[in-house]
Design a protein around this motif. Structure first.
Motif, short mmCIF file in Angstrom:
data_model
loop_
_atom_site.label_atom_id
_atom_site.label_comp_id
_atom_site.label_asym_id
_atom_site.label_seq_id
_atom_site.Cartn_x
_atom_site.Cartn_y
_atom_site.Cartn_z
N ARG A 1 1.77 -6.18 -3.34
CA ARG A 1 0.43 -5.79 -3.63
C ARG A 1 -0.40 -5.49 -2.49
NH1 ARG A 1 1.42 -9.31 -8.13
NH2 ARG A 1 1.43 -8.29 -10.21
N ASP A 2 -1.29 -4.52 -2.36
CA ASP A 2 -2.08 -4.42 -1.23
C ASP A 2 -3.52 -3.91 -1.85
OD1 ASP A 2 -2.32 -1.53 -1.21
OD2 ASP A 2 -0.41 -1.71 -0.22
N SER A 3 -4.29 -4.07 -0.84
CA SER A 3 -5.59 -3.65 -1.06
C SER A 3 -6.02 -2.23 -1.05
CB SER A 3 -6.58 -4.37 0.05
OG SER A 3 -6.24 -4.06 1.42
N LEU A 4 -5.08 -1.52 -0.88
CA LEU A 4 -5.30 0.01 -1.46
C LEU A 4 -4.91 0.31 -2.69
CD1 LEU A 4 -3.44 1.53 1.85
CD2 LEU A 4 -6.06 0.99 1.48
N GLY A 5 -4.65 -0.50 -3.29
CA GLY A 5 -4.09 -0.41 -4.92
C GLY A 5 -2.82 -0.13 -5.24
N ASN A 6 -1.76 -0.51 -4.10
CA ASN A 6 -0.37 -0.02 -4.23
C ASN A 6 0.22 -1.67 -4.61
OD1 ASN A 6 0.08 2.43 -3.09
ND2 ASN A 6 -1.06 1.29 -1.34
N ARG A 7 1.09 -1.09 -5.88
CA ARG A 7 2.07 -2.28 -6.49
C ARG A 7 3.36 -1.68 -6.47
NH1 ARG A 7 4.68 -3.65 -10.99
NH2 ARG A 7 4.55 -5.83 -11.67
N GLN A 8 4.51 -2.44 -5.37
CA GLN A 8 5.66 -1.91 -5.27
C GLN A 8 6.65 -2.93 -5.26
OE1 GLN A 8 6.79 1.71 -5.07
NE2 GLN A 8 8.70 0.36 -5.37
N GLU A 9 7.85 -2.97 -6.21
CA GLU A 9 8.64 -3.78 -5.84
C GLU A 9 9.88 -3.17 -5.11
OE1 GLU A 9 11.87 -5.60 -9.09
OE2 GLU A 9 9.84 -5.63 -9.70
N ILE A 10 10.34 -3.95 -4.31
CA ILE A 10 11.32 -3.47 -3.23
C ILE A 10 12.69 -4.02 -3.67
CG2 ILE A 10 10.68 -5.26 -1.35
CD1 ILE A 10 11.67 -3.36 0.77
N THR B 1 1.04 -0.05 7.06
CA THR B 1 0.51 0.29 8.22
C THR B 1 -0.92 -0.41 8.21
OG1 THR B 1 1.76 2.17 8.86
CG2 THR B 1 -0.52 1.64 10.18
N ALA B 2 -1.03 -1.33 8.88
CA ALA B 2 -2.40 -2.36 8.86
C ALA B 2 -3.69 -1.52 9.54
CB ALA B 2 -2.36 -3.64 9.42
N GLY B 3 -3.39 -0.99 10.65
CA GLY B 3 -4.36 -0.22 11.42
C GLY B 3 -5.71 -1.31 11.64
N ARG B 4 -6.76 -0.72 11.19
CA ARG B 4 -7.92 -1.26 11.38
C ARG B 4 -8.20 -2.48 10.43
NH1 ARG B 4 -10.53 3.64 9.49
NH2 ARG B 4 -10.75 3.56 7.50
N GLY B 5 -7.54 -2.47 9.42
CA GLY B 5 -7.57 -3.75 8.42
C GLY B 5 -6.96 -3.40 7.20
N ILE B 6 -6.14 -4.46 6.55
CA ILE B 6 -5.59 -4.34 5.21
C ILE B 6 -5.29 -5.83 4.71
CG2 ILE B 6 -3.02 -4.12 5.65
CD1 ILE B 6 -2.87 -1.92 3.50
N SER B 7 -5.27 -6.16 3.51
CA SER B 7 -4.59 -7.19 2.88
C SER B 7 -3.47 -6.85 1.85
CB SER B 7 -5.78 -8.19 2.50
OG SER B 7 -6.43 -7.29 1.46
N HIS B 8 -2.60 -8.07 1.78
CA HIS B 8 -1.39 -7.98 0.86
C HIS B 8 -1.04 -9.13 0.25
CE1 HIS B 8 2.26 -7.95 3.49
NE2 HIS B 8 1.53 -8.66 4.27
N GLU C 1 -9.58 -5.74 -1.23
CA GLU C 1 -9.11 -7.13 -2.45
C GLU C 1 -7.74 -6.61 -2.80
OE1 GLU C 1 -11.02 -9.19 -6.14
OE2 GLU C 1 -12.16 -7.59 -5.10
N VAL C 2 -6.86 -7.56 -2.89
CA VAL C 2 -5.88 -7.54 -3.36
C VAL C 2 -5.98 -7.72 -5.08
CG1 VAL C 2 -3.40 -8.22 -3.67
CG2 VAL C 2 -4.47 -7.86 -1.39
N LEU C 3 -5.69 -7.00 -5.98
CA LEU C 3 -5.63 -7.23 -7.30
C LEU C 3 -4.34 -7.61 -8.07
CD1 LEU C 3 -8.26 -4.39 -8.14
CD2 LEU C 3 -8.67 -6.84 -7.66
N GLY C 4 -4.40 -8.47 -8.89
CA GLY C 4 -3.12 -8.56 -9.76
C GLY C 4 -2.18 -9.89 -9.36
#
Length: 304
Positions: free
Chosen positions: A78-87, A96-103, A277-280
């Protein structure tokens, strides 16, 4: 004997002293990077049993790409862009974090009961280190036969196969699968430096042997390397142009100097919009550790 270097890994618990056990071979005491590959954690195979498996709460990243690759089991991202993905095995998660992301990363509640894989980071070059954050899931990756070896190309190009994953520097990452007794010459780019990690089984690399645990550094200037196996074997091949920039790597950040890290940490601890913000995820975000008492110094790819 080949002039390869065997880089021993260090045991690390993700998420704290009681966290999920991994073996970290990059950064290493001798070598911090292989191309732009700057971080390598290997884990498993772990039998999950009644445990929760992997549970890594929301945490930030900057200046890098995270690469998740599984041999067995499942991981929920899960990440702060709203993605939820099982691998699952054979698929690639690339953030790609770039300037900033959380997961966050965790074993899904419904799982196969085993977990075995690797987590890697790729350092972004100065020109791209502040790009907008992004996430991509690649369920279908190219596969190429190299003699008796089957290669799945995660990133970059190997042989005639090129991964769809976006790269920011010339590099390659591939899983090589060998049947019992198989042997083949693997083509290399003389301008790249390379390393090999055994995921399972046992491989011979020219006249060196590699088993799960340490990372075998091959160096550069080679157009090929001969890979062989006794039992059925899988290895991870990593390579890339030597990364010339000096970096500060601290906690989950890749930066260029001490003051940048101080600001990144402050932005995370004060929950500014930078990391979102990471939701879920059912649990709290990970707190940043205290800053060291001495200033962080940018370092090159080889420890000096």
């Amino acid at each position: 004997m080949s002039d390869f270097e065997l880089l021993e890994g260090a045991p690390v618990a993700l998420g704290g002293p009681r966290g999920f056990a991994v073996t970290r071979t990059l950064p290493n005491r001798e070598r911090r990077m292989v191309g732009a590959w700057c971080f390598l954690d290997a884990y498993g195979p772990h039998e999950l049993g009644d445990t929760a498996g992997m549970r890594v709460g929301p945490h930030p990243h900057t200046g890098l790409q995270t690469v998740t690759w599984l041999v067995a089991g499942e991981v929920l991202h899960r990440d702060s862009l709203g993605n939820r993905q099982e691998i699952r095995p054979g698929q690639l998660n690339l953030m790609t974090a770039g300037r900033g992301i959380s997961h966050s990363e965790e074993s899904p509640r419904v799982n196969s009961g085993v977990l075995h894989g690797v987590q890697l980071w790729v350092a972004l070059p100065h020109a791209d280190r502040d790009v907008p954050p992004a996430f991509a899931h690649h369920a279908d990756l190219p596969v190429v036969a190299l003699g008796d070896v089957t290669a799945t190309v995660l990133m970059g190009t190997l042989g005639d196969a090129t991964s769809p994953a976006r790269t920011h520097t010339p590099l390659v990452g591939a899983e090589l699968t060998l049947a019992a007794g198989a042997s083949a010459a693997i083509p290399l780019d003389p301008g790249f430096e390379y390393a090999i990690l055994a995921l399972d089984g046992a491989a011979t690399v020219d006249d060196a042997e590699v088993k799960p645990g340490p990372l075998l550094y091959l160096g550069s200037g080679r157009s090929s390397v001969r890979l062989g196996a006794g039992p059925p074997t899988r290895v991870l091949l990593l390579g890339g142009e030597p990364f010339a920039e000096r970096l500060v790597m601290w906690w989950n950040f890749v930066a260029r100097d001490h003051d940048e890290v101080v600001q990144m940490r402050a932005d995370w601890e004060s929950r500014t919009p930078r990391f979102g913000e990471v939701l879920g995820y059912d649990g709290p975000p990970l707190p940043a550790p205290p800053m060291p008492l001495t200033r962080l110094v940018p370092r090159g790819r080889i420890r000096t």
